[in-house]
Design a protein around this motif. Structure first.
Motif, PDB file in Angstrom:
ATOM      1  N   TYR A 199       0.851  -1.064  -0.108  1.00 28.35           N
ATOM      2  CA  TYR A 199       0.154  -0.112   0.081  1.00 28.35           C
ATOM      3  C   TYR A 199       0.994   1.294  -0.027  1.00 28.35           C
ATOM      4  O   TYR A 199       1.885   1.304   0.903  1.00 28.35           O
ATOM      5  N   PRO A 200       0.545   1.947  -0.923  1.00 34.58           N
ATOM      6  CA  PRO A 200       1.610   3.174  -0.998  1.00 34.58           C
ATOM      7  C   PRO A 200       1.402   4.231   0.199  1.00 34.58           C
ATOM      8  O   PRO A 200       0.547   4.238   1.010  1.00 34.58           O
ATOM      9  N   ARG A 201       2.628   4.691   0.438  1.00 34.57           N
ATOM     10  CA  ARG A 201       2.810   5.550   1.760  1.00 34.57           C
ATOM     11  C   ARG A 201       1.911   6.858   1.745  1.00 34.57           C
ATOM     12  O   ARG A 201       1.494   7.162   2.864  1.00 34.57           O
ATOM     13  N   THR A 202       1.843   7.307   0.447  1.00 36.87           N
ATOM     14  CA  THR A 202       0.722   8.386   0.375  1.00 36.87           C
ATOM     15  C   THR A 202      -0.651   8.233   0.872  1.00 36.87           C
ATOM     16  O   THR A 202      -1.460   8.953   1.610  1.00 36.87           O
ATOM     17  N   GLU A 203      -1.065   6.864   0.803  1.00 36.10           N
ATOM     18  CA  GLU A 203      -2.157   6.500   1.327  1.00 36.10           C
ATOM     19  C   GLU A 203      -2.283   5.994   2.899  1.00 36.10           C
ATOM     20  O   GLU A 203      -2.851   6.520   3.829  1.00 36.10           O
ATOM     21  N   THR A 204      -0.950   5.320   3.461  1.00 33.94           N
ATOM     22  CA  THR A 204      -1.024   4.995   4.704  1.00 33.94           C
ATOM     23  C   THR A 204      -0.751   6.076   5.513  1.00 33.94           C
ATOM     24  O   THR A 204      -1.061   6.024   6.657  1.00 33.94           O
ATOM     25  N   ASP A 205      -0.005   7.082   5.203  1.00 31.70           N
ATOM     26  CA  ASP A 205       0.313   8.540   5.931  1.00 31.70           C
ATOM     27  C   ASP A 205      -1.021   9.078   6.092  1.00 31.70           C
ATOM     28  O   ASP A 205      -0.962   9.985   7.084  1.00 31.70           O
ATOM     29  N   ASN A 206      -2.100   8.898   5.171  1.00 29.63           N
ATOM     30  CA  ASN A 206      -3.335   9.930   5.020  1.00 29.63           C
ATOM     31  C   ASN A 206      -4.513   9.256   5.729  1.00 29.63           C
ATOM     32  O   ASN A 206      -5.795   9.790   5.763  1.00 29.63           O
ATOM     33  N   ASN A 207      -4.435   7.717   5.536  1.00 33.18           N
ATOM     34  CA  ASN A 207      -5.577   7.061   6.236  1.00 33.18           C
ATOM     35  C   ASN A 207      -5.500   6.175   7.278  1.00 33.18           C
ATOM     36  O   ASN A 207      -4.792   5.012   7.065  1.00 33.18           O
ATOM     37  N   THR A 208      -6.069   6.330   8.389  1.00 30.54           N
ATOM     38  CA  THR A 208      -5.668   5.302   9.562  1.00 30.54           C
ATOM     39  C   THR A 208      -6.280   4.077   9.361  1.00 30.54           C
ATOM     40  O   THR A 208      -5.937   3.228  10.028  1.00 30.54           O
ATOM     41  N   SER A 209      -7.304   3.748   8.381  1.00 28.27           N
ATOM     42  CA  SER A 209      -7.691   2.465   8.056  1.00 28.27           C
ATOM     43  C   SER A 209      -6.996   1.759   7.298  1.00 28.27           C
ATOM     44  O   SER A 209      -7.228   0.650   7.252  1.00 28.27           O
ATOM     45  N   ALA A 210      -6.042   2.304   6.417  1.00 29.98           N
ATOM     46  CA  ALA A 210      -5.132   1.595   5.582  1.00 29.98           C
ATOM     47  C   ALA A 210      -4.237   0.721   6.235  1.00 29.98           C
ATOM     48  O   ALA A 210      -3.524   0.967   7.275  1.00 29.98           O
ATOM     49  N   PRO A 211      -4.153  -0.613   5.795  1.00 26.34           N
ATOM     50  CA  PRO A 211      -2.834  -1.612   6.508  1.00 26.34           C
ATOM     51  C   PRO A 211      -1.759  -1.223   6.048  1.00 26.34           C
ATOM     52  O   PRO A 211      -1.343  -0.419   5.076  1.00 26.34           O
ATOM     53  N   THR A 212      -0.952  -1.386   6.979  1.00 30.09           N
ATOM     54  CA  THR A 212       0.627  -0.878   6.790  1.00 30.09           C
ATOM     55  C   THR A 212       1.522  -2.320   6.891  1.00 30.09           C
ATOM     56  O   THR A 212       2.477  -2.039   6.148  1.00 30.09           O
ATOM     57  N   ALA A 213       1.040  -3.442   6.820  1.00 33.99           N
ATOM     58  CA  ALA A 213       1.869  -4.664   6.751  1.00 33.99           C
ATOM     59  C   ALA A 213       1.891  -4.737   5.240  1.00 33.99           C
ATOM     60  O   ALA A 213       1.202  -4.649   4.573  1.00 33.99           O
ATOM     61  N   ASP A 214       3.014  -5.133   4.775  1.00 34.37           N
ATOM     62  CA  ASP A 214       3.231  -5.386   3.282  1.00 34.37           C
ATOM     63  C   ASP A 214       2.805  -6.804   3.127  1.00 34.37           C
ATOM     64  O   ASP A 214       3.081  -7.865   3.549  1.00 34.37           O
ATOM     65  N   PRO A 215       1.728  -6.816   2.183  1.00 35.51           N
ATOM     66  CA  PRO A 215       1.144  -8.393   1.737  1.00 35.51           C
ATOM     67  C   PRO A 215       1.627  -9.012   0.723  1.00 35.51           C
ATOM     68  O   PRO A 215       1.221 -10.063   0.218  1.00 35.51           O
ATOM     69  N   GLY A 216       3.198  -8.475   0.265  1.00 33.94           N
ATOM     70  CA  GLY A 216       3.439  -9.340  -0.836  1.00 33.94           C
ATOM     71  C   GLY A 216       4.116 -10.731  -0.719  1.00 33.94           C
ATOM     72  O   GLY A 216       4.146 -11.316  -1.786  1.00 33.94           O
TER      73      GLY A 216
END
Length: 435
Positions: free
Chosen positions: A418-435
């Protein structure tokens, strides 16, 4: 796409700062958002902007980023110049692909922008009184909303559907189902009232709305595991008709402009499309001549297909995709007789029999009659029939091909971070790398 160029100032009005926070960028010399979406012509303008954002912009477009992300992580494509660090990271895979990767960020951001602006169109359909014009607007917006949701589902394990502050992420299968539901609503409207000349005269030409709706229902139903719906929708598509994204020397074919016109960015890995030896194409397969240039890579980029000129059209879907959807859906339902019958339509199809000239002209399937063997042959043909369409990562997972840590790995990641631009601005965004 000159009409799109004229209307492209709209893209400065109807944007998202990130996937989950909507913000208007108002130019005093242009119309406000309420003015734009308050009339049928304004909504048609936004529809044109949807295609503009999805298809153009070179390396930032959804078409290019999905092709690059899908092809580089599965060995279909390779990097020609290591100075292209974002593409190189995708080619290397695993932890080399970080949440700051520019290709992944553009894939995420542009897909979400297309979805959000399509939402805006669909939310304002009540301003359209003419039924045929409404069919065109709803059908067109539904197609791009579905493409955006479907793209997110192919590359990310979860993503938001709604637009707002810190909206939740949902599983990718729900993204596909949401895409299908949007398309089904549009199909009902289009069936009730044919698309009007008022709409077709103002929209960039190329997309066959009725057939594209059914084709995308089939595609995303297959990805969601709804095989009956995939079979029914694919069978409704008129395979003699074309549906394409159109380009010109100003609004350029993004893959040709960015990559296949040079030997500096990315190209097909080799003359067998990077397939492992067990899946190597028959040398007599006439599809190879469609997608691979018969010259050394040092002289010209090996990639051809639908990326041969700035004004080359790109299919929204291919006839062979619909046949292979029917083959795969039947096989997964263990209806092997019908699966082989649909597979044979692809294998024996000649270039002259295909609307886009894509034909294998090979003998019918003569392999083992087991579900596993038939599915393997369907997978092989998807990679040949649908080369450079951005499906290989999705296909590799769905068909259970060897993953990143398996012996004989055929992909270097399972999903994009998940791009950092998303995780830095959305507290609901997952932060773990699902790769």
């Amino acid at each position: 796409m000159k009409k799109i160029l004229i209307l492209s100032t709209l893209t400065g009005l109807l944007l998202l700062q990130n996937a989950c926070k909507q913000q208007d960028y108002l130019n005093p010399s242009t119309a406000s958002q309420p003015q734009v979406v308050g009339t049928p012509d304004g909504l048609i303008t936004v529809c044109n902007a949807l295609q503009y954002r999805y298809t153009t912009g070179g390396g930032a477009s959804v078409i290019y980023t999905s092709l690059a992300a899908g092809g580089l992580t599965t060995g279909e494509l390779t990097v020609l110049n290591a100075g292209n660090s974002e593409e190189l990271a995708l080619n290397q895979g695993q932890s080399n692909v970080t949440n700051s990767n520019g290709v992944v960020r553009n894939l995420w951001t542009q897909s979400n922008l297309v979805k959000a602006n399509a939402d805006l169109v669909l939310a304002n359909l009540n301003t359209v009184t003419d039924a045929g014009t409404k069919s065109g607007i709803q059908g067109y917006a539904a197609i791009f909303r579905a493409l955006a949701l479907g793209t997110l589902g192919q590359f990310f394990q979860t993503a938001p559907i709604a637009v707002g502050e810190n909206v939740p992420f949902v599983d990718r299968v729900q993204l596909f189902r949401e895409a299908v539901a949007t398309l089904e609503a549009a199909a009902t409207q289009v069936a009730a009232a044919p698309v009007s000349a008022n709409f077709t005269g103002k929209i960039v030409p190329g997309i066959d709305i009725a057939n594209t709706i059914q084709a995308l229902i089939a595609r995303y139903s297959l990805f969601a595991g709804d095989y009956d719906k995939a079979l029914a929708a694919a069978a409704k598509v008129d395979l003699t008709k074309k549906s394409v994204f159109s380009f010109d020397d100003n609004s350029r074919n993004p893959v040709f402009f960015t990559a296949f016109s040079n030997v500096n960015v990315i190209a097909p890995t080799n003359a067998t499309l990077g397939l492992p030896a067990a899946l190597a194409p028959n040398p007599a397969d006439k599809r190879l001549a469609v997608y691979i240039r018969p010259v050394p890579v040092s002289t010209l980029n090996l990639g051809t297909g639908f990326f041969t000129a700035n004004n080359a059209q790109i299919p929204v879907y291919l006839p062979g995709e619909m046949l292979l959807i029917q083959a795969e859906a039947a096989a997964r339902k263990n209806d092997l007789t019908n699966a082989v019958a649909q597979l044979n339509k692809v294998l024996t199809k000649t270039p002259a029999q295909d609307a886009f000239g894509v034909g294998a002209a090979l003998p019918a399937y003569a392999g083992a009659s087991t579900q596993a063997d038939i599915l393997t042959e369907i997978y092989r043909n998807r990679q040949l029939e649908l080369a450079y369409q951005g499906f290989r990562l999705e296909d590799s997972r769905r068909f259970g091909r060897p993953g990143p840590t398996a012996a004989g790995s055929e992909r270097n990641r399972n999903f994009m971070p998940y791009p950092r631009t998303e995780t830095d601005n959305n507290t609901s965004a997952p932060t773990a790398d699902p790769g």
